[in-house]
Design a protein around this motif. Sequence first.
Motif, mmCIF file in Angstrom:
data_model
loop_
_atom_site.group_PDB
_atom_site.id
_atom_site.type_symbol
_atom_site.label_atom_id
_atom_site.label_comp_id
_atom_site.label_asym_id
_atom_site.label_seq_id
_atom_site.Cartn_x
_atom_site.Cartn_y
_atom_site.Cartn_z
ATOM 1 N N PRO A 1 1.100 -1.634 -0.229
ATOM 2 C CA PRO A 1 -0.193 -0.013 -0.351
ATOM 3 C C PRO A 1 1.307 1.720 -0.051
ATOM 4 N N VAL A 2 1.960 1.333 0.556
ATOM 5 C CA VAL A 2 2.857 2.240 1.116
ATOM 6 C C VAL A 2 4.040 2.922 -0.676
ATOM 7 N N ALA A 3 3.932 1.435 -0.995
ATOM 8 C CA ALA A 3 4.733 1.447 -1.962
ATOM 9 C C ALA A 3 4.032 2.375 -2.982
ATOM 10 N N THR A 4 2.348 1.662 -3.385
ATOM 11 C CA THR A 4 1.412 1.866 -4.674
ATOM 12 C C THR A 4 1.755 3.566 -4.532
ATOM 13 N N LEU A 5 1.308 4.237 -2.742
ATOM 14 C CA LEU A 5 0.979 5.796 -3.043
ATOM 15 C C LEU A 5 2.327 6.622 -2.874
ATOM 16 N N ALA A 6 3.140 5.725 -2.934
ATOM 17 C CA ALA A 6 4.739 6.329 -3.343
ATOM 18 C C ALA A 6 4.485 6.627 -4.390
ATOM 19 N N GLY A 7 4.294 5.995 -5.341
ATOM 20 C CA GLY A 7 4.619 5.550 -6.523
ATOM 21 C C GLY A 7 3.891 6.458 -7.342
ATOM 22 N N ASP A 8 2.549 6.477 -6.807
ATOM 23 C CA ASP A 8 1.288 7.659 -7.362
ATOM 24 C C ASP A 8 2.027 9.599 -6.808
ATOM 25 N N ALA A 9 2.695 9.055 -5.851
ATOM 26 C CA ALA A 9 2.934 10.651 -5.273
ATOM 27 C C ALA A 9 4.270 11.525 -6.216
ATOM 28 N N MET A 10 5.139 10.290 -6.809
ATOM 29 C CA MET A 10 6.346 10.661 -7.641
ATOM 30 C C MET A 10 5.231 10.798 -8.567
ATOM 31 N N LEU A 11 4.224 10.978 -9.418
ATOM 32 C CA LEU A 11 3.657 10.679 -10.971
ATOM 33 C C LEU A 11 3.122 11.974 -10.659
ATOM 34 N N ALA A 12 2.296 12.600 -9.479
ATOM 35 C CA ALA A 12 1.298 13.670 -9.498
ATOM 36 C C ALA A 12 2.899 15.138 -9.214
ATOM 37 N N LEU A 13 3.956 14.215 -8.253
ATOM 38 C CA LEU A 13 5.401 15.381 -8.021
ATOM 39 C C LEU A 13 5.857 15.930 -9.438
ATOM 40 N N ALA A 14 5.609 14.800 -10.511
ATOM 41 C CA ALA A 14 6.445 14.522 -11.676
ATOM 42 C C ALA A 14 5.384 16.231 -12.280
ATOM 43 N N PHE A 15 4.664 16.502 -12.467
ATOM 44 C CA PHE A 15 3.503 17.373 -13.638
ATOM 45 C C PHE A 15 3.583 18.830 -12.105
ATOM 46 N N ASP A 16 3.748 18.505 -10.727
ATOM 47 C CA ASP A 16 3.744 19.872 -10.748
ATOM 48 C C ASP A 16 5.024 20.141 -10.484
ATOM 49 N N VAL A 17 6.135 19.994 -10.392
ATOM 50 C CA VAL A 17 7.720 20.153 -10.603
ATOM 51 C C VAL A 17 8.213 21.268 -12.272
ATOM 52 N N LEU A 18 7.427 20.303 -12.626
ATOM 53 C CA LEU A 18 6.982 20.632 -14.506
ATOM 54 C C LEU A 18 6.698 21.954 -14.795
ATOM 55 N N VAL A 19 5.430 22.682 -14.258
ATOM 56 C CA VAL A 19 4.542 23.469 -14.111
ATOM 57 C C VAL A 19 4.776 24.759 -13.295
ATOM 58 N N SER A 20 5.790 24.416 -12.514
ATOM 59 C CA SER A 20 6.186 25.644 -11.570
ATOM 60 C C SER A 20 6.737 26.452 -12.484
ATOM 61 N N VAL A 21 7.517 26.489 -13.103
ATOM 62 C CA VAL A 21 8.462 27.595 -13.844
ATOM 63 C C VAL A 21 7.033 27.428 -15.650
ATOM 64 N N THR A 22 6.763 28.350 -16.021
ATOM 65 C CA THR A 22 5.613 28.576 -16.579
ATOM 66 C C THR A 22 5.933 29.228 -18.136
ATOM 67 N N SER A 23 5.539 28.382 -18.849
ATOM 68 C CA SER A 23 5.950 28.955 -19.906
ATOM 69 C C SER A 23 5.384 28.029 -20.807
ATOM 70 N N ASP A 24 5.433 28.603 -22.894
ATOM 71 C CA ASP A 24 5.696 27.879 -23.925
ATOM 72 C C ASP A 24 6.053 26.278 -23.513
ATOM 73 N N ARG A 25 7.705 26.460 -23.675
ATOM 74 C CA ARG A 25 7.947 25.410 -23.075
ATOM 75 C C ARG A 25 7.678 24.406 -22.621
ATOM 76 N N THR A 26 7.273 25.039 -21.477
ATOM 77 C CA THR A 26 7.003 23.854 -20.732
ATOM 78 C C THR A 26 5.729 23.176 -19.961
ATOM 79 N N LEU A 27 4.697 24.174 -21.885
ATOM 80 C CA LEU A 27 3.369 23.274 -21.796
ATOM 81 C C LEU A 27 3.856 22.236 -23.067
ATOM 82 N N ALA A 28 4.253 22.297 -24.257
ATOM 83 C CA ALA A 28 5.265 21.289 -24.858
ATOM 84 C C ALA A 28 5.559 20.120 -23.996
ATOM 85 N N ALA A 29 6.810 20.806 -22.726
ATOM 86 C CA ALA A 29 7.475 19.024 -22.332
ATOM 87 C C ALA A 29 6.022 19.023 -21.978
ATOM 88 N N GLY A 30 5.615 18.923 -20.387
ATOM 89 C CA GLY A 30 3.747 18.147 -20.603
ATOM 90 C C GLY A 30 3.367 17.687 -21.163
#
Length: 342
Positions: free
Chosen positions: A120-149
């Motif tokens: 259970p913890v490992a599954t949630l840890a994986g889910d957390a990393m996935l959510a963090l990935a997109f949060d980190v990516l959009v923390s720098v807003t630009s047209d290039r970030t949108l394409a990267a997303g």
Amino acid sequence: MTPPLMQQSKHTLHWARDLVDPALREAVGRLPEPMAKAVGYQFGWADRHGRPVSGSAGKGLRQALVLLSAEAVGGRAESAVHAAAAVELVHNFSLVHDDIIDGDDTRRHRPTVWASFGVPVATLAGDAMLALAFDVLVSVTSDRTLAAGRALTWALLELVRGQSDDVEFEDRPQVGHDEYMRMVAGKTAALFGCACAVGAAMGGAPADTVGHLRRFGHHLGLAFQMVDDLLGIWGDPAVTGKPTRSDLRSRKKTFPVIMALDSDSGEGRAFAALYRRAEPLDEADLDAAATLIERVGVRERTQAEALRHVELALNCLHAVDPAPGPATELTALAHLVAAREH
């Protein structure tokens, strides 16, 4: 791989880790404590009790590809740090869930996240990393970030498709070469291609250059998986940090296995009879299976095919006339993929 190229690759991977780690640690630090502890363990920063350790981190190859691709097209590595962190988070999300799916209890010379913290913890840890990935990516807003997303989303969908195929293939008596290549294109090559494309996009490259670097990463990912297939059978657990014969134990349809099953030789037929047996394979069976595959001659053919994809990757890289310094480092990493032992 020559010692100078090996040393250069190690230097490059350390350089990338030094640039990206602060962004990763800052992101993980925003998670609730139980999740932060499990994710920190996955990244090799801490033991299962949260105490700092060193020496358990992965190679960080994908994050290095992001940074170098940005530099190869004339951009700055610093402009792609958050994108590199996002790619690394997606990669580690996939590893944690992959270990759960395969039941592997060892990675990087220590228990996997699920073996240490429970499923259970490992599954949630994986889910957390996935959510963090997109949060980190959009923390720098630009047209290039949108394409990267968008590129990262596409790669994630391909990764899930490829992983699904990999699991489904375990229960199939026969898998064709084209089916294998499609599976690997999703499971492994999609994120490699995404890393290079995202880096190029963050570096300000035009669409055709981004496409060339995506194909560079794609072929590199195919080569990486083929070498991984070899290590899954013949790799030394003391070096790989993974269970011995793990792919054979799971009846994975890897590149050498598929070729051996297709072989009409006596060794190939004996391997097919053993591999398709309903009963679980014990240690003696696994050793016999590995010996039979090697006698079919597919170990050398798999290595040759991996090297062919490295050459195709380098052709795609040179097609964009990359900056000399980053091109040299990307070339060294490409050769590392084919020569690695873990």
